[in-house]
Structure formats: structure tokens, C-alpha cells
Design a protein around this motif. Structure first.
Motif, PDB file in Angstrom:
ATOM      1  N   VAL A 187      -8.803  13.733   3.340  1.00 25.66           N
ATOM      2  CA  VAL A 187      -7.704  12.770   3.236  1.00 25.66           C
ATOM      3  C   VAL A 187      -6.418  13.347   3.823  1.00 25.66           C
ATOM      4  N   ILE A 188      -5.747  12.529   4.616  1.00 28.16           N
ATOM      5  CA  ILE A 188      -4.403  12.857   5.105  1.00 28.16           C
ATOM      6  C   ILE A 188      -3.476  11.790   4.532  1.00 28.16           C
ATOM      7  N   GLY A 189      -2.683  12.153   3.541  1.00 27.97           N
ATOM      8  CA  GLY A 189      -1.830  11.183   2.861  1.00 27.97           C
ATOM      9  C   GLY A 189      -2.502  10.635   1.612  1.00 27.97           C
ATOM     10  N   LYS A 190      -2.635   9.314   1.540  1.00 24.75           N
ATOM     11  CA  LYS A 190      -3.132   8.679   0.325  1.00 24.75           C
ATOM     12  C   LYS A 190      -4.278   7.709   0.617  1.00 24.75           C
ATOM     13  N   VAL A 191      -5.141   7.552  -0.388  1.00 27.03           N
ATOM     14  CA  VAL A 191      -6.192   6.528  -0.390  1.00 27.03           C
ATOM     15  C   VAL A 191      -5.762   5.437  -1.369  1.00 27.03           C
ATOM     16  N   VAL A 192      -5.997   4.181  -0.996  1.00 31.54           N
ATOM     17  CA  VAL A 192      -5.500   3.047  -1.780  1.00 31.54           C
ATOM     18  C   VAL A 192      -6.608   2.032  -2.017  1.00 31.54           C
ATOM     19  N   LEU A 193      -6.610   1.432  -3.213  1.00 29.28           N
ATOM     20  CA  LEU A 193      -7.456   0.277  -3.522  1.00 29.28           C
ATOM     21  C   LEU A 193      -6.615  -0.990  -3.422  1.00 29.28           C
ATOM     22  N   THR A 194      -7.242  -2.098  -3.055  1.00 32.05           N
ATOM     23  CA  THR A 194      -6.545  -3.381  -3.065  1.00 32.05           C
ATOM     24  C   THR A 194      -7.297  -4.368  -3.955  1.00 32.05           C
ATOM     25  N   THR A 195      -6.557  -5.314  -4.540  1.00 33.02           N
ATOM     26  CA  THR A 195      -7.152  -6.339  -5.395  1.00 33.02           C
ATOM     27  C   THR A 195      -7.277  -7.649  -4.623  1.00 33.02           C
ATOM     28  N   ARG A 196      -7.817  -8.667  -5.254  1.00 37.45           N
ATOM     29  CA  ARG A 196      -7.992  -9.964  -4.593  1.00 37.45           C
ATOM     30  C   ARG A 196      -6.654 -10.633  -4.286  1.00 37.45           C
ATOM     31  N   TYR A 197      -5.560 -10.160  -4.906  1.00 41.19           N
ATOM     32  CA  TYR A 197      -4.241 -10.729  -4.638  1.00 41.19           C
ATOM     33  C   TYR A 197      -3.606 -10.158  -3.377  1.00 41.19           C
ATOM     34  N   PHE A 198      -4.214  -9.125  -2.830  1.00 41.15           N
ATOM     35  CA  PHE A 198      -3.692  -8.487  -1.621  1.00 41.15           C
ATOM     36  C   PHE A 198      -4.109  -9.335  -0.415  1.00 41.15           C
ATOM     37  N   VAL A 199      -3.150 -10.101   0.138  1.00 35.77           N
ATOM     38  CA  VAL A 199      -3.435 -10.968   1.286  1.00 35.77           C
ATOM     39  C   VAL A 199      -3.141 -10.220   2.578  1.00 35.77           C
ATOM     40  N   ASN A 200      -1.986  -9.588   2.635  1.00 33.91           N
ATOM     41  CA  ASN A 200      -1.617  -8.723   3.750  1.00 33.91           C
ATOM     42  C   ASN A 200      -0.646  -7.688   3.199  1.00 33.91           C
ATOM     43  N   ASP A 201      -0.246  -6.762   4.068  1.00 30.16           N
ATOM     44  CA  ASP A 201       0.567  -5.645   3.572  1.00 30.16           C
ATOM     45  C   ASP A 201       2.063  -5.892   3.723  1.00 30.16           C
ATOM     46  N   THR A 214       0.828  -1.214   0.000  1.00 35.49           N
ATOM     47  CA  THR A 214       0.000   0.000   0.000  1.00 35.49           C
ATOM     48  C   THR A 214       0.856   1.255   0.000  1.00 35.49           C
ATOM     49  N   GLU A 215       1.969   1.236   0.721  1.00 39.42           N
ATOM     50  CA  GLU A 215       2.872   2.390   0.710  1.00 39.42           C
ATOM     51  C   GLU A 215       3.463   2.602  -0.678  1.00 39.42           C
ATOM     52  N   GLY A 216       3.868   1.518  -1.318  1.00 39.60           N
ATOM     53  CA  GLY A 216       4.408   1.624  -2.676  1.00 39.60           C
ATOM     54  C   GLY A 216       3.381   2.113  -3.671  1.00 39.60           C
ATOM     55  N   ALA A 217       2.119   1.716  -3.467  1.00 44.83           N
ATOM     56  CA  ALA A 217       1.052   2.122  -4.393  1.00 44.83           C
ATOM     57  C   ALA A 217       0.797   3.615  -4.360  1.00 44.83           C
ATOM     58  N   GLY A 218       1.094   4.252  -3.238  1.00 47.65           N
ATOM     59  CA  GLY A 218       0.819   5.678  -3.106  1.00 47.65           C
ATOM     60  C   GLY A 218       2.026   6.575  -3.255  1.00 47.65           C
ATOM     61  N   PHE A 219       3.112   6.044  -3.804  1.00 49.48           N
ATOM     62  CA  PHE A 219       4.370   6.787  -3.809  1.00 49.48           C
ATOM     63  C   PHE A 219       4.777   7.358  -5.157  1.00 49.48           C
ATOM     64  N   VAL A 220       4.672   6.583  -6.225  1.00 50.18           N
ATOM     65  CA  VAL A 220       5.346   6.893  -7.487  1.00 50.18           C
ATOM     66  C   VAL A 220       4.953   8.257  -8.054  1.00 50.18           C
ATOM     67  N   LYS A 239       1.861   8.239   4.144  1.00 50.44           N
ATOM     68  CA  LYS A 239       0.831   7.813   5.096  1.00 50.44           C
ATOM     69  C   LYS A 239      -0.385   7.318   4.314  1.00 50.44           C
ATOM     70  N   ILE A 240      -0.889   6.141   4.653  1.00 56.02           N
ATOM     71  CA  ILE A 240      -2.078   5.597   4.005  1.00 56.02           C
ATOM     72  C   ILE A 240      -3.291   5.918   4.872  1.00 56.02           C
ATOM     73  N   CYS A 241      -4.180   6.720   4.335  1.00 60.84           N
ATOM     74  CA  CYS A 241      -5.331   7.223   5.089  1.00 60.84           C
ATOM     75  C   CYS A 241      -6.487   6.220   5.119  1.00 60.84           C
ATOM     76  N   ALA A 242      -6.734   5.554   3.994  1.00 61.79           N
ATOM     77  CA  ALA A 242      -7.868   4.631   3.900  1.00 61.79           C
ATOM     78  C   ALA A 242      -7.612   3.613   2.801  1.00 61.79           C
ATOM     79  N   ILE A 243      -8.151   2.409   2.987  1.00 64.33           N
ATOM     80  CA  ILE A 243      -7.992   1.322   2.023  1.00 64.33           C
ATOM     81  C   ILE A 243      -9.371   0.779   1.654  1.00 64.33           C
TER      82      ILE A 243
END
Length: 364
Positions: A338-352, A131-137, A316-320
Motif C-alpha cells: 500500500v502507498i497511502g490509504k485503502v478505502v471502502l465505499t458504501t452504496r451511498y457513494f455515487v462519485n468522489d 475518499t480523501e476524508g475517509a483516510g485522513f482523521v 493518497k488513495i491507493c485502492a478502493i
């Protein structure tokens, strides 16, 4: 192999969840052979940006033909790559099962799987999560190019960052501090102010819940000893640009990176630019993929070094939200809390955790 992605089948009328839900749809796709110059990524997490909202409602400067898949950044693992691909954009050898961050400069991130150019793939800093990587680039790339490539920030210069609690603004504060600049940030409300000052390390934070241009200008001049600011990084637009224009030092630089406040008409008056010998500069990070990839390569290497030495913290990840709830996630982001980033997860996301990614890939 079958995978799913989000498609915008019609433009949403507004930023409300109902309108967004009517515009977005989940569709199934079947992959094919990996092309020689592409890397196949299994997506675990997807970063949301304000541009996604604008594009979904037809208000962005680039308007793709319907239907399209929105999204500019994601994080996942390498499933395979073509024979012409050897390294990530930041110079790390490609490896099946490696955790990577991915840029989608033309959109397409809201998906469970993607084939992209190796120029769009970046190694995930050690110890960072999906999730941190998803909100960085996108945010970090935009902020770094604005500060380094365009503003040429020097140690001890005063940098004013508007919208400092958001994705790009928060990373602009962190990167400016890593470059040994002094930072004045703006934010709305006590919670955001505390985050920007305590977590990001801004030297001063101004509450702009109610924008009083004269009062804010006086505060900036007081903080800088009457000298004003060397660089302004504007992510908001509107009245805050008026504050910037009245606080500029001689030979200062104003960098426009976004319009999260909605207004795009306000700017620095030409006579101020003339008298102050100031520069007004726009930064659209995605355009570098087409026009100057070397800037992408150089900046990504430096950002990785900042991250891995600890001078740059992950966002900082604010919401998933699950990818199926993309409309809900976009509506949440539109509320401005929002404080930081909002992130979506897919079915492959088991844990962070990125540990064991090769094992997870082998089970597919």
C-alpha cells in the motif's frame, strides 16, 4: 431506516482473504431516534488502518467482545443531530447535509450509518473528496499529536519517519514539512521512495528493503552532517528502531505510534536514553477522546488550517473496495504494497465529489 454494517463474528486465523472472509459478515440494522448528544452520519467512505487487521485477528492491544464492527474512521454527510450538538470537534457549526469526517476511537466505522458524539465529527476541508476524508482523521491526528503535542518539533529539526509511504507515515512526513522541519524518511522499493520524495517532499529517503543497521546509521549521520536526528516517528517497529537508537542527538525524542512491521519487542536501550538524555514516548491517538478531548479539538483545528491553506495535502488513495469486499481489502493491505490509504465505499457513494450532498440526502 435500514442500513448495513460489517460484523466480526469470529476472529480470523490469519491475514489471508479466506480467513478474513470467514470472520466478517454483512448484517442489516434498523435505526432509531437520534439521541440529544449524538450526530447521525450517512457513511460514504471508510478508511482502513493496520489496527483493523490486528483487531480482526485478535492481535490488537484492545480486544472487543465478539461480535463487533471494526474500523476507526470514515467520511460522509450529516443526516441530523440532537439538541445538545452545535459544532464539530474543530469548531465548525453542524449543518444537515454537510460533508464531515468521523472518528471511531472504539471501532464501528465499517457501516453505512452511524450515530456518534459531536466530539468525533470533523469538518471536511474545502475541495477534498469523500475518499480523501475517509483516510485522513486517524493518520493525521496520530501524526500531528506525535509531532506537536508529544515531540514538540521545532523548525529545522531533523525528523526520521519510518514506514513513510503508509497512511500515518505519509501524513507524518507532510505535517513535519508543514511545521518547517527537515525529514528523513524510510520506505521499501523504488515506487514508494519516489512517492515519499516527490509527492510528500521528504528531504531524504532511505530504502529499507534490506535493513542493514550499520549502513542506514551511516547514511543518517551523513545526511545530518554527523549530528543525528532530533525526533523519530516510528510506525514500523523491529529493526528500524535499532537504527533510530544509534542516530539520536542529545535531548532527542523517539515517538512510537505503531508496529506495522509486526515486531513489538524492539526498543531503544535504556543506557542510550540515559546518555543521550532522550525520551521514549508512546502515542495512542484514540485514547485522547477519553482522557484529553481538548487535544483533539486543538489539533483538529490546526490540521484544518494546514489543509485549507494548502500546506497539507490530502492523503493518497491507493485502492478502493466496496464495503461488501472488506475481507479482500484487508488482505490487500496486509501484503505491504500500500502507498497511502485503502478505502471502502458504501452504496451511498455515487462519485468522489462532495458537491450536491444535501440534494443526495434529500432523496433518501
Amino acid at each position: 431506516m435500514e442500513y448495513r454494517k460489517v460484523m466480526v463474528e469470529k476472529l480470523a486465523a490469519d491475514f489471508q482473504e479466506k480467513s478474513l472472509g470467514e470472520a466478517l459478515n454483512i448484517v442489516s440494522c434498523i435505526d432509531g431516534e437520534i439521541r440529544e448528544n449524538h450526530v447521525r452520519i450517512q457513511i460514504h467512505a471508510i478508511g482502513l488502518n493496520f489496527a483493523d487487521l490486528l483487531m480482526t485477528t485478535g492481535r490488537y492491544q484492545e480486544r472487543p467482545s465478539l461480535p463487533f464492527t471494526p474500523g476507526a474512521e470514515a467520511c460522509g454527510i450529516v443526516m441530523g443531530f440532537g439538541s445538545h450538538c452545535t459544532h464539530t470537534a474543530d469548531g465548525i457549526p453542524l449543518k444537515v447535509g454537510a460533508a464531515v469526517m468521523v472518528a471511531f476511537p472504539s471501532g464501528g466505522a465499517y457501516t453505512e450509518q452511524a450515530d456518534v458524539s459531536s466530539d468525533n465529527v470533523f469538518s471536511l476541508p474545502r475541495g477534498w473528496t469523500f475518499t480523501e476524508g475517509a483516510g485522513f482523521v486517524v493518520a493525521a491526528g496520530t501524526a500531528f499529536v506525535a509531532l506537536d503535542e508529544r515531540a514538540h518539533v521545532k523548525p529545522d529539526e531533523w525528523v526520521l519517519v519510518s514506514g513513510a509511504s503508509g497512511g500515518t507515515g505519509s501524513l507524518a512526513v507532510s505535517i513535519a514539512k508543514a511545521m518547517n522541519a527537515r525529514v528523513i524518511a524510510t520506505a521499501r522499493g523504488q515506487e514508494k521512495i519516489e512517492f515519499v520524495q516527490k509527492a510528500l517532499g521528504a528531504d531524504a529517503v532511505l530504502d529499507v528493503t534490506k535493513v542493514d543497521v550499520g549502513s542506514l546509521v551511516n547514511k543518517v549521520k551523513e545526511i545530518t552532517g554527523g549530528k543525528g536526528i532530533d525526533v523519530a516517528i516510528d510506525t514500523v517497529g523491529g529493526d528500524l528502531m535499532k537504527v533510530c537508537s544509534k542516530c539520536l542527538k542529545w535531548n532527542s525524542r523517539v515517538i512510537i505510534v505503531g508496529f506495522a512491521g509486526g515486531a513489538i519487542s524492539a526498543s531503544v536501550p535504556p543506557n542510550v536514553l540515559l546518555v543521550k538524555n532522550a525520551s521514549l514516548i508512546g502515542v495512542y491517538w484514540g485514547s485522547y477522546f477519553k482522557n484529553d478531548k481538548e487535544v483533539i479539538h486543538r489539533s483538529s483545528r490546526l490540521l484544518r488550517e494546514f489543509a485549507e491553506c494548502g500546506s497539507l495535502k490530502p492523503p493518497k488513495i491507493c485502492a478502493i473496495f466496496a464495503i461488501e469486499n472488506a475481507a479482500q481489502a484487508l488482505a490487500f493491505m496486509a501484503k505491504g504494497k500500500v502507498i497511502g490509504k485503502v478505502v471502502l465505499t458504501t452504496r451511498y457513494f455515487v462519485n468522489d465529489s462532495v458537491s450536491g450532498t444535501s440534494r443526495m440526502l434529500s432523496k433518501l
